[in-house]
Scaffold this active site. Sequence first.
Site, short mmCIF file in Angstrom:
data_model
loop_
_atom_site.label_atom_id
_atom_site.label_comp_id
_atom_site.label_asym_id
_atom_site.label_seq_id
_atom_site.Cartn_x
_atom_site.Cartn_y
_atom_site.Cartn_z
N THR A 116 0.84 -1.20 0.00
CA THR A 116 0.00 0.00 0.00
C THR A 116 0.87 1.25 0.00
O THR A 116 1.92 1.27 0.65
CB THR A 116 -0.90 0.00 1.24
N GLY A 117 0.43 2.27 -0.72
CA GLY A 117 1.15 3.53 -0.72
C GLY A 117 1.52 3.97 -2.13
O GLY A 117 1.24 3.28 -3.11
N THR A 149 4.42 4.26 -3.73
CA THR A 149 5.37 3.43 -4.49
C THR A 149 4.71 2.13 -4.90
O THR A 149 4.91 1.64 -6.02
CB THR A 149 6.64 3.17 -3.67
N ASP A 200 6.24 -4.17 -1.74
CA ASP A 200 5.69 -3.04 -1.01
C ASP A 200 6.78 -1.98 -0.82
O ASP A 200 7.97 -2.27 -0.92
CB ASP A 200 5.16 -3.50 0.36
N ALA A 215 8.34 1.38 1.67
CA ALA A 215 8.71 1.54 3.08
C ALA A 215 8.88 3.02 3.37
O ALA A 215 9.15 3.83 2.48
CB ALA A 215 10.01 0.79 3.39
N ASP A 216 8.71 3.36 4.64
CA ASP A 216 8.97 4.73 5.07
C ASP A 216 10.44 4.92 5.44
O ASP A 216 11.00 6.00 5.29
CB ASP A 216 8.06 5.08 6.24
N LYS A 251 7.28 0.85 8.44
CA LYS A 251 6.17 0.98 7.50
C LYS A 251 4.93 1.42 8.27
O LYS A 251 4.91 1.39 9.49
CB LYS A 251 5.90 -0.37 6.79
N GLY A 252 3.92 1.84 7.54
CA GLY A 252 2.66 2.18 8.19
C GLY A 252 2.27 3.63 8.09
O GLY A 252 1.29 4.06 8.70
N GLU A 266 -0.31 -5.37 5.89
CA GLU A 266 0.97 -5.49 5.20
C GLU A 266 1.85 -6.53 5.89
O GLU A 266 2.49 -7.36 5.23
CB GLU A 266 1.69 -4.13 5.19
#
EC number: 5.3.1.6
Length: 223
Positions: A32-33, A35, A85, A87-88, A98-99, A107
């Site tokens: 999710t997000g 990227t 996925d 990542a932050d 993440k999140g 996730e």
Amino acid sequence: MTQDQLKQAVAQAAVDFILPKLDDKSIVGVGTGSTANCFIDALAKHKAAFDGAVASSEATAARLKGHGIPVYELNTVSDLEFYVDGADESDEHLNLIKGGGAALTREKIVAAVAKTFICIADGSKLVPVLGAFPLPVEVIPMARSHVARQLVKLGGDPVYREGVLTDNGNIIIDVHNMSITNPVELEAQINAIVGVVTNGLFAARPADLLLLGTTEGVKTLTR
């Protein structure tokens, strides 16, 4: 290159990596997000090469379906070869935070099932020590104050993310001002707090492969 171009480059690199390993029975886990959205858009051009996907959020499921990619419930899937996925943050050992998009629990579940977890990110996300990005914690709503007090004891500065409910109906507390030198230990400590669903540290199950978008091209890091 702009940040969006870097995201598109790593998304395409992830598609190029998994595509030769897919067949008409393959199901791909998708994160999710922003990227991950680039990955979905790139993957959609090859939707005839695989069976479908498992989504880590309602938003991801909607985007996949919008491209005509079948979306399966995880409980109906016995084999998940890849999870892709963003990542932050990531450290050099591929431990992640993440999140930021509040989808961390789903996730983490999909990542746990997948044989290979591929993280895609632009170069700014690689850091020497995790924690500059606030650590998201998904919390049962009635436990908010209790969990916040326990997070303070662990050295963090918890901030309630107002106006946000996860797909699971829970709230998010973002923990600021933590220098996370032992992410595996901290992940377990936070998850042990009563009322915590999970936290955004992906260290017990880190990424297997990090595709990092830089101005010099896409770099590949492994554990």
